[in-house]
Write a protein that holds these residues in place. Structure first.
Motif, PDB file in Angstrom:
ATOM      1  N   VAL A 169       0.851  -1.186   0.000  1.00 26.70           N
ATOM      2  CA  VAL A 169       0.000   0.000   0.000  1.00 26.70           C
ATOM      3  C   VAL A 169       0.888   1.237   0.000  1.00 26.70           C
ATOM      4  O   VAL A 169       1.782   1.376   0.839  1.00 26.70           O
ATOM      5  N   LEU A 170       0.642   2.146  -0.937  1.00 28.42           N
ATOM      6  CA  LEU A 170       1.365   3.406  -1.026  1.00 28.42           C
ATOM      7  C   LEU A 170       0.700   4.415  -0.095  1.00 28.42           C
ATOM      8  O   LEU A 170      -0.474   4.749  -0.242  1.00 28.42           O
ATOM      9  N   LEU A 171       1.461   4.869   0.908  1.00 28.03           N
ATOM     10  CA  LEU A 171       0.907   5.781   1.906  1.00 28.03           C
ATOM     11  C   LEU A 171       1.047   7.238   1.486  1.00 28.03           C
ATOM     12  O   LEU A 171       0.183   8.058   1.752  1.00 28.03           O
ATOM     13  N   ASP A 172       2.171   7.577   0.885  1.00 27.71           N
ATOM     14  CA  ASP A 172       2.380   8.895   0.287  1.00 27.71           C
ATOM     15  C   ASP A 172       3.310   8.688  -0.906  1.00 27.71           C
ATOM     16  O   ASP A 172       3.578   7.566  -1.301  1.00 27.71           O
ATOM     17  N   ASP A 173       3.818   9.769  -1.486  1.00 29.32           N
ATOM     18  CA  ASP A 173       4.633   9.650  -2.698  1.00 29.32           C
ATOM     19  C   ASP A 173       5.920   8.850  -2.495  1.00 29.32           C
ATOM     20  O   ASP A 173       6.465   8.306  -3.449  1.00 29.32           O
ATOM     21  N   HIS A 174       6.410   8.776  -1.262  1.00 31.26           N
ATOM     22  CA  HIS A 174       7.698   8.132  -1.014  1.00 31.26           C
ATOM     23  C   HIS A 174       7.633   6.954  -0.049  1.00 31.26           C
ATOM     24  O   HIS A 174       8.637   6.296   0.172  1.00 31.26           O
ATOM     25  N   THR A 175       6.493   6.704   0.531  1.00 29.81           N
ATOM     26  CA  THR A 175       6.391   5.697   1.589  1.00 29.81           C
ATOM     27  C   THR A 175       5.393   4.617   1.212  1.00 29.81           C
ATOM     28  O   THR A 175       4.273   4.904   0.779  1.00 29.81           O
ATOM     29  N   GLN A 176       5.833   3.383   1.404  1.00 30.80           N
ATOM     30  CA  GLN A 176       4.988   2.227   1.099  1.00 30.80           C
ATOM     31  C   GLN A 176       5.007   1.280   2.290  1.00 30.80           C
ATOM     32  O   GLN A 176       6.001   1.158   2.993  1.00 30.80           O
ATOM     33  N   GLY A 177       3.893   0.609   2.543  1.00 25.89           N
ATOM     34  CA  GLY A 177       3.794  -0.355   3.629  1.00 25.89           C
ATOM     35  C   GLY A 177       3.212  -1.653   3.129  1.00 25.89           C
ATOM     36  O   GLY A 177       2.743  -1.750   1.994  1.00 25.89           O
ATOM     37  N   LEU A 178       3.251  -2.660   3.981  1.00 26.62           N
ATOM     38  CA  LEU A 178       2.754  -3.984   3.626  1.00 26.62           C
ATOM     39  C   LEU A 178       1.668  -4.427   4.601  1.00 26.62           C
ATOM     40  O   LEU A 178       1.847  -4.352   5.810  1.00 26.62           O
ATOM     41  N   VAL A 179       0.566  -4.881   4.035  1.00 28.48           N
ATOM     42  CA  VAL A 179      -0.480  -5.535   4.821  1.00 28.48           C
ATOM     43  C   VAL A 179      -0.257  -7.031   4.623  1.00 28.48           C
ATOM     44  O   VAL A 179      -0.493  -7.560   3.543  1.00 28.48           O
ATOM     45  N   HIS A 180       0.250  -7.706   5.651  1.00 29.76           N
ATOM     46  CA  HIS A 180       0.495  -9.144   5.552  1.00 29.76           C
ATOM     47  C   HIS A 180      -0.839  -9.865   5.405  1.00 29.76           C
ATOM     48  O   HIS A 180      -1.873  -9.382   5.879  1.00 29.76           O
ATOM     49  N   ILE A 181      -0.823 -11.032   4.771  1.00 30.61           N
ATOM     50  CA  ILE A 181      -2.055 -11.781   4.519  1.00 30.61           C
ATOM     51  C   ILE A 181      -2.812 -12.077   5.808  1.00 30.61           C
ATOM     52  O   ILE A 181      -4.035 -12.100   5.840  1.00 30.61           O
ATOM     53  N   SER A 182      -2.088 -12.245   6.912  1.00 27.08           N
ATOM     54  CA  SER A 182      -2.740 -12.534   8.185  1.00 27.08           C
ATOM     55  C   SER A 182      -3.436 -11.308   8.765  1.00 27.08           C
ATOM     56  O   SER A 182      -4.243 -11.441   9.682  1.00 27.08           O
ATOM     57  N   GLU A 183      -3.133 -10.131   8.253  1.00 28.99           N
ATOM     58  CA  GLU A 183      -3.735  -8.894   8.747  1.00 28.99           C
ATOM     59  C   GLU A 183      -4.799  -8.337   7.803  1.00 28.99           C
ATOM     60  O   GLU A 183      -5.258  -7.217   7.984  1.00 28.99           O
ATOM     61  N   VAL A 218      -6.040   1.898   6.436  1.00 26.60           N
ATOM     62  CA  VAL A 218      -5.222   0.945   7.181  1.00 26.60           C
ATOM     63  C   VAL A 218      -4.703   1.579   8.465  1.00 26.60           C
ATOM     64  O   VAL A 218      -4.669   2.793   8.595  1.00 26.60           O
ATOM     65  N   VAL A 219      -4.297   0.724   9.391  1.00 22.50           N
ATOM     66  CA  VAL A 219      -3.694   1.191  10.637  1.00 22.50           C
ATOM     67  C   VAL A 219      -2.244   0.712  10.654  1.00 22.50           C
ATOM     68  O   VAL A 219      -1.932  -0.375  10.180  1.00 22.50           O
ATOM     69  N   ILE A 220      -1.358   1.541  11.167  1.00 24.77           N
ATOM     70  CA  ILE A 220       0.061   1.189  11.244  1.00 24.77           C
ATOM     71  C   ILE A 220       0.284   0.334  12.482  1.00 24.77           C
ATOM     72  O   ILE A 220       0.011   0.767  13.602  1.00 24.77           O
ATOM     73  N   LEU A 221       0.777  -0.887  12.259  1.00 28.17           N
ATOM     74  CA  LEU A 221       1.061  -1.805  13.359  1.00 28.17           C
ATOM     75  C   LEU A 221       2.476  -1.637  13.886  1.00 28.17           C
ATOM     76  O   LEU A 221       2.715  -1.709  15.081  1.00 28.17           O
ATOM     77  N   ASP A 222       3.425  -1.461  12.964  1.00 29.02           N
ATOM     78  CA  ASP A 222       4.824  -1.423  13.374  1.00 29.02           C
ATOM     79  C   ASP A 222       5.635  -0.660  12.338  1.00 29.02           C
ATOM     80  O   ASP A 222       5.326  -0.688  11.146  1.00 29.02           O
ATOM     81  N   ILE A 223       6.676   0.004  12.802  1.00 32.70           N
ATOM     82  CA  ILE A 223       7.631   0.682  11.932  1.00 32.70           C
ATOM     83  C   ILE A 223       9.015   0.209  12.346  1.00 32.70           C
ATOM     84  O   ILE A 223       9.438   0.448  13.480  1.00 32.70           O
ATOM     85  N   ASP A 224       9.702  -0.474  11.452  1.00 33.59           N
ATOM     86  CA  ASP A 224      11.054  -0.939  11.736  1.00 33.59           C
ATOM     87  C   ASP A 224      12.002   0.236  11.557  1.00 33.59           C
ATOM     88  O   ASP A 224      12.180   0.744  10.454  1.00 33.59           O
ATOM     89  N   GLU A 225      12.607   0.676  12.639  1.00 37.22           N
ATOM     90  CA  GLU A 225      13.463   1.863  12.592  1.00 37.22           C
ATOM     91  C   GLU A 225      14.726   1.621  11.786  1.00 37.22           C
ATOM     92  O   GLU A 225      15.260   2.542  11.174  1.00 37.22           O
ATOM     93  N   PHE A 226      15.222   0.398  11.762  1.00 38.06           N
ATOM     94  CA  PHE A 226      16.456   0.104  11.041  1.00 38.06           C
ATOM     95  C   PHE A 226      16.231   0.068   9.535  1.00 38.06           C
ATOM     96  O   PHE A 226      16.936   0.714   8.773  1.00 38.06           O
ATOM     97  N   SER A 227      15.213  -0.685   9.096  1.00 41.43           N
ATOM     98  CA  SER A 227      14.978  -0.835   7.655  1.00 41.43           C
ATOM     99  C   SER A 227      13.953   0.155   7.110  1.00 41.43           C
ATOM    100  O   SER A 227      13.866   0.350   5.906  1.00 41.43           O
ATOM    101  N   GLY A 228      13.148   0.755   7.989  1.00 37.21           N
ATOM    102  CA  GLY A 228      12.130   1.700   7.548  1.00 37.21           C
ATOM    103  C   GLY A 228      10.862   1.032   7.043  1.00 37.21           C
ATOM    104  O   GLY A 228       9.972   1.696   6.532  1.00 37.21           O
ATOM    105  N   LYS A 229      10.756  -0.294   7.189  1.00 39.68           N
ATOM    106  CA  LYS A 229       9.570  -1.010   6.711  1.00 39.68           C
ATOM    107  C   LYS A 229       8.391  -0.730   7.639  1.00 39.68           C
ATOM    108  O   LYS A 229       8.528  -0.671   8.861  1.00 39.68           O
ATOM    109  N   ILE A 230       7.217  -0.583   7.027  1.00 40.36           N
ATOM    110  CA  ILE A 230       6.003  -0.281   7.776  1.00 40.36           C
ATOM    111  C   ILE A 230       5.034  -1.447   7.625  1.00 40.36           C
ATOM    112  O   ILE A 230       4.707  -1.852   6.513  1.00 40.36           O
ATOM    113  N   SER A 231       4.580  -1.976   8.761  1.00 41.41           N
ATOM    114  CA  SER A 231       3.592  -3.055   8.770  1.00 41.41           C
ATOM    115  C   SER A 231       2.215  -2.442   8.986  1.00 41.41           C
ATOM    116  O   SER A 231       2.013  -1.653   9.907  1.00 41.41           O
ATOM    117  N   LEU A 232       1.274  -2.851   8.137  1.00 40.14           N
ATOM    118  CA  LEU A 232      -0.076  -2.299   8.172  1.00 40.14           C
ATOM    119  C   LEU A 232      -1.096  -3.389   8.462  1.00 40.14           C
ATOM    120  O   LEU A 232      -0.805  -4.582   8.324  1.00 40.14           O
TER     121      LEU A 232
END
Length: 122
Positions: free
Chosen positions: A23-37, A58-72
């Motif tokens: 899911v594209l959240l803004d022009d530069h940020t993308q997150g993933l909705v895992h199949i279980s969510e 979507v709701v943000i579940l987690d943001i990995d500070e090291f990799s910048g990955k966003i879980s939705l």
């Protein structure tokens, strides 16, 4: 844009994989909705639920500070499924109403010991 865990935001589906929806959240940020969510219960195919370009809330579940990955999650925004009011009667495979305690074991204990000693002496 600064995102925080728990934020509810709208985004567009940019990709569908067997393991989740991007899911594209803004022009530069993308997150993933895992199949279980994606929803409560079993999801056989994400392609039957989502399509590219679809707008999701979507709701943000987690943001990995090291990799910048966003879980939705979509499931976190859905009400919990109703539990059935039908209650099955529990079935016990024991005779739970018979209160014999260890009496059956005590009655057979000497026979078991004798049988073991006979086998040991052979």
């Amino acid at each position: 844009m600064n995102y925080r865990i728990g934020d509810i935001i709208a985004g567009k589906v940019t990709g569908i994989q067997p393991y989740g929806v991007f899911v594209l959240l803004d022009d530069h940020t993308q997150g993933l909705v895992h199949i279980s969510e994606c929803q409560h219960g079993f999801v056989k195919s994400l392609n039957s639920h989502f399509h590219i370009g679809q707008t999701l809330s979507v709701v943000i579940l987690d943001i990995d500070e090291f990799s910048g990955k966003i879980s939705l999650s979509l499931r976190a925004l859905m009400p919990a499924p109703e539990m059935t009011t039908f209650r099955r009667r529990k079935h016990y495979w024991t005779t739970r109403k018979v209160h014999t305690g260890f009496t059956p074991i005590a009655n057979h204990l000497q026979d078991w010991v004798d049988e073991y000693l006979e086998r040991l002496n052979k």
